[in-house]
Motif scaffolding. Structure first.
Motif, PDB file in Angstrom:
ATOM      1  N   PRO A 211       0.784  -1.232   0.000  1.00  0.00           N
ATOM      2  CA  PRO A 211       0.000   0.000   0.000  1.00  0.00           C
ATOM      3  C   PRO A 211       0.822   1.291   0.000  1.00  0.00           C
ATOM      4  CG  PRO A 211       0.021  -0.951   2.200  1.00  0.00           C
ATOM      5  CD  PRO A 211       0.735  -1.936   1.302  1.00  0.00           C
ATOM      6  N   ALA A 212       2.095   1.210  -0.372  1.00  0.00           N
ATOM      7  CA  ALA A 212       2.965   2.377  -0.588  1.00  0.00           C
ATOM      8  C   ALA A 212       3.513   2.992   0.691  1.00  0.00           C
ATOM      9  CB  ALA A 212       2.283   3.443  -1.440  1.00  0.00           C
ATOM     10  N   GLU A 213       3.100   2.500   1.827  1.00  0.00           N
ATOM     11  CA  GLU A 213       3.694   2.989   3.069  1.00  0.00           C
ATOM     12  C   GLU A 213       3.524   1.936   4.159  1.00  0.00           C
ATOM     13  OE1 GLU A 213       1.339   6.535   3.685  1.00  0.00           O
ATOM     14  OE2 GLU A 213      -0.111   5.452   4.911  1.00  0.00           O
ATOM     15  N   GLY A 214       4.407   2.018   5.136  1.00  0.00           N
ATOM     16  CA  GLY A 214       4.342   1.104   6.265  1.00  0.00           C
ATOM     17  C   GLY A 214       5.014  -0.221   5.969  1.00  0.00           C
ATOM     18  N   GLY A 215       4.752  -1.182   6.830  1.00  0.00           N
ATOM     19  CA  GLY A 215       5.355  -2.508   6.735  1.00  0.00           C
ATOM     20  C   GLY A 215       5.206  -3.199   8.079  1.00  0.00           C
ATOM     21  N   LEU A 216       5.734  -4.393   8.168  1.00  0.00           N
ATOM     22  CA  LEU A 216       5.622  -5.206   9.385  1.00  0.00           C
ATOM     23  C   LEU A 216       4.170  -5.212   9.898  1.00  0.00           C
ATOM     24  CD1 LEU A 216       7.492  -6.944  11.190  1.00  0.00           C
ATOM     25  CD2 LEU A 216       7.786  -4.960  12.663  1.00  0.00           C
ATOM     26  N   PHE A 217       3.264  -5.370   8.957  1.00  0.00           N
ATOM     27  CA  PHE A 217       1.831  -5.329   9.290  1.00  0.00           C
ATOM     28  C   PHE A 217       1.428  -6.471  10.215  1.00  0.00           C
ATOM     29  CE2 PHE A 217       2.289  -3.469   5.009  1.00  0.00           C
ATOM     30  CZ  PHE A 217       1.887  -2.181   5.295  1.00  0.00           C
ATOM     31  N   CYS A 218       2.165  -7.578  10.158  1.00  0.00           N
ATOM     32  CA  CYS A 218       1.865  -8.721  11.029  1.00  0.00           C
ATOM     33  C   CYS A 218       2.076  -8.377  12.496  1.00  0.00           C
ATOM     34  CB  CYS A 218       2.699  -9.925  10.614  1.00  0.00           C
ATOM     35  SG  CYS A 218       4.483  -9.620  10.670  1.00  0.00           S
ATOM     36  N   ALA A 219       2.883  -7.337  12.768  1.00  0.00           N
ATOM     37  CA  ALA A 219       3.121  -6.893  14.144  1.00  0.00           C
ATOM     38  C   ALA A 219       2.438  -5.560  14.447  1.00  0.00           C
ATOM     39  CB  ALA A 219       4.622  -6.746  14.385  1.00  0.00           C
ATOM     40  N   LYS A 220       2.470  -4.639  13.496  1.00  0.00           N
ATOM     41  CA  LYS A 220       1.977  -3.274  13.724  1.00  0.00           C
ATOM     42  C   LYS A 220       0.474  -3.132  13.477  1.00  0.00           C
ATOM     43  CE  LYS A 220       6.336  -0.959  12.458  1.00  0.00           C
ATOM     44  NZ  LYS A 220       6.585  -0.250  13.737  1.00  0.00           N
ATOM     45  N   GLY A 221      -0.095  -4.082  12.754  1.00  0.00           N
ATOM     46  CA  GLY A 221      -1.508  -3.996  12.423  1.00  0.00           C
ATOM     47  C   GLY A 221      -1.719  -3.547  10.993  1.00  0.00           C
ATOM     48  N   LYS A 222      -2.985  -3.541  10.595  1.00  0.00           N
ATOM     49  CA  LYS A 222      -3.296  -3.326   9.182  1.00  0.00           C
ATOM     50  C   LYS A 222      -3.038  -1.896   8.740  1.00  0.00           C
ATOM     51  CE  LYS A 222      -8.252  -2.768  10.060  1.00  0.00           C
ATOM     52  NZ  LYS A 222      -9.574  -3.378   9.803  1.00  0.00           N
ATOM     53  N   SER A 223      -2.894  -1.762   7.440  1.00  0.00           N
ATOM     54  CA  SER A 223      -2.703  -0.459   6.810  1.00  0.00           C
ATOM     55  C   SER A 223      -3.992   0.359   6.868  1.00  0.00           C
ATOM     56  CB  SER A 223      -2.304  -0.672   5.344  1.00  0.00           C
ATOM     57  OG  SER A 223      -2.256   0.555   4.657  1.00  0.00           O
ATOM     58  N   ALA A 224      -3.837   1.676   6.895  1.00  0.00           N
ATOM     59  CA  ALA A 224      -4.999   2.562   6.806  1.00  0.00           C
ATOM     60  C   ALA A 224      -5.523   2.638   5.378  1.00  0.00           C
ATOM     61  CB  ALA A 224      -4.623   3.955   7.291  1.00  0.00           C
ATOM     62  N   LYS A 225      -4.710   2.168   4.425  1.00  0.00           N
ATOM     63  CA  LYS A 225      -5.105   2.208   3.012  1.00  0.00           C
ATOM     64  C   LYS A 225      -5.968   0.990   2.668  1.00  0.00           C
ATOM     65  CE  LYS A 225      -2.170   5.621   1.751  1.00  0.00           C
ATOM     66  NZ  LYS A 225      -1.008   5.494   0.880  1.00  0.00           N
TER      67      LYS A 225
END
Ligand code: SF4
Ligand code: SF4
Length: 69
Positions: A23-37
């Motif tokens: 989604p063009a920003e962020g990462g480590l979603f498995c730890a930080k949680g889902k993207s706002a996009k």
């Protein structure tokens, strides 16, 4: 509490940046949680990630689904 610690070391191993659904920003979603996009699901690379193996993950699209529990 998720399975994956939210650490800079784990962020450095995240391969989301090379993913067709990224989604063009962020990462480590498995730890930080889902993207706002909104995520257009064009494939997920999580299964090839060292964190995926080391922390015993089994799902995919953490950018859309949120923390790996
Ligand atoms: S499992 Fe997916 S979201 Fe988690 S660090 Fe690896 S590539 Fe990123
Ligand atoms: S969680 Fe999966 S689908 Fe989402 S950006 Fe990372 S590798 Fe791609």
């Amino acid at each position: 509490m998720g399975k994956v610690p939210d650490t800079s070391g784990n962020m450095a191993r995240c391969i989301c940046g090379g993913c067709p659904s990224y989604p063009a920003e962020g990462g480590l979603f498995c730890a930080k949680g889902k993207s706002a996009k909104d995520i257009a699901k064009r494939g997920c690379l999580c299964g090839d990630c060292p964190n995926y193996k080391d922390f015993g993950l089994a799902d995919s699209y953490y950018c859309a689904a949120g923390v790996a529990g």
